[in-house]
Motif scaffolding. Structure first.
Motif, PDB file in Angstrom:
ATOM      1  N   UNK A 121      87.657  -0.836  78.187  1.00  0.00           N
ATOM      2  CA  UNK A 121      88.270  -0.368  79.149  1.00  0.00           C
ATOM      3  C   UNK A 121      88.685  -1.363  80.139  1.00  0.00           C
ATOM      4  N   UNK A 122      90.093  -1.157  80.602  1.00  0.00           N
ATOM      5  CA  UNK A 122      90.560  -2.351  81.538  1.00  0.00           C
ATOM      6  C   UNK A 122      91.242  -1.782  82.753  1.00  0.00           C
ATOM      7  N   UNK A 123      90.716  -2.476  83.839  1.00  0.00           N
ATOM      8  CA  UNK A 123      91.376  -1.689  84.997  1.00  0.00           C
ATOM      9  C   UNK A 123      92.388  -2.747  85.467  1.00  0.00           C
ATOM     10  N   UNK A 124      92.251  -3.285  86.723  1.00  0.00           N
ATOM     11  CA  UNK A 124      93.147  -4.304  87.372  1.00  0.00           C
ATOM     12  C   UNK A 124      93.020  -5.759  86.664  1.00  0.00           C
ATOM     13  N   UNK A 125      91.696  -6.096  86.247  1.00  0.00           N
ATOM     14  CA  UNK A 125      91.285  -7.316  85.946  1.00  0.00           C
ATOM     15  C   UNK A 125      90.417  -7.404  85.037  1.00  0.00           C
ATOM     16  N   UNK A 126      90.436  -8.327  84.125  1.00  0.00           N
ATOM     17  CA  UNK A 126      89.527  -8.261  82.845  1.00  0.00           C
ATOM     18  C   UNK A 126      88.523  -9.519  83.124  1.00  0.00           C
ATOM     19  N   UNK A 127      87.149  -8.970  82.916  1.00  0.00           N
ATOM     20  CA  UNK A 127      85.923 -10.139  83.313  1.00  0.00           C
ATOM     21  C   UNK A 127      85.323 -10.633  81.996  1.00  0.00           C
ATOM     22  N   UNK A 128      85.526 -11.704  81.850  1.00  0.00           N
ATOM     23  CA  UNK A 128      84.720 -12.419  80.308  1.00  0.00           C
ATOM     24  C   UNK A 128      83.288 -12.908  80.911  1.00  0.00           C
TER      25      UNK A 128
END
Length: 143
Positions: free
Chosen positions: A79-86
């Motif tokens: 699921x993606x909101x405003x940003x993607x965190x790796x």
């Protein structure tokens, strides 16, 4: 674009003995250039950043990058909101997460290939130049 990079207890590769306890970089749009004398840690830093995206083996206990690139990750169940965190965590073995969902190293690299182009001079030239003939400069550029 990569907005933020965080590395904790980042150890260098075998040839160089540079260690960074904690690094936090907040990046802006455009071209980022890392310059400095030989041995300053440019390669170590760049490899640490690229390791988050599976281009190198993990060398930090905790690595994290936040990107604001709009990607559809539904095929991976993410699921993606405003940003993607790796996130990459190394405790014995290495574990990878995207938006706090566990993923494989292969999936991380597959997704990262959508927004990272990594080029190495040896890839283009096929021979190794002496250190004196190359000025080491590293670039990060958002698309």
């Amino acid at each position: 674009m990569i907005e933020r990079v965080y590395l904790k207890n980042h150890l260098s590769f075998d040839e160089v003995e540079l260690n960074f306890r904690e690094i936090e970089l907040n990046l802006t749009n455009g071209l980022m250039i890392f310059t400095g004398p030989s041995g300053a840690g440019k390669s170590v830093l760049l490899q640490g950043i690229l390791a988050i995206f599976s281009y190198f083996d993990a060398s930090a206990e905790l690595s994290e990058a936040i990107i604001d690139t709009k990607l559809d990750l539904t095929e991976f169940g993410i699921v993606v909101d405003d940003e993607i965190i790796f996130k990459e965590i190394k405790k014995g073995k290495v574990r990878y997460f995207i938006n706090n969902q566990a993923v494989s190293k292969k999936v991380v690299k597959q997704i990262a290939n959508n927004f990272i182009d990594y080029h190495n001079i040896q890839r283009f030239v096929g021979t190794i130049f002496s250190v004196a003939t190359i000025i080491p400069v590293y670039f990060l550029c958002s698309r």
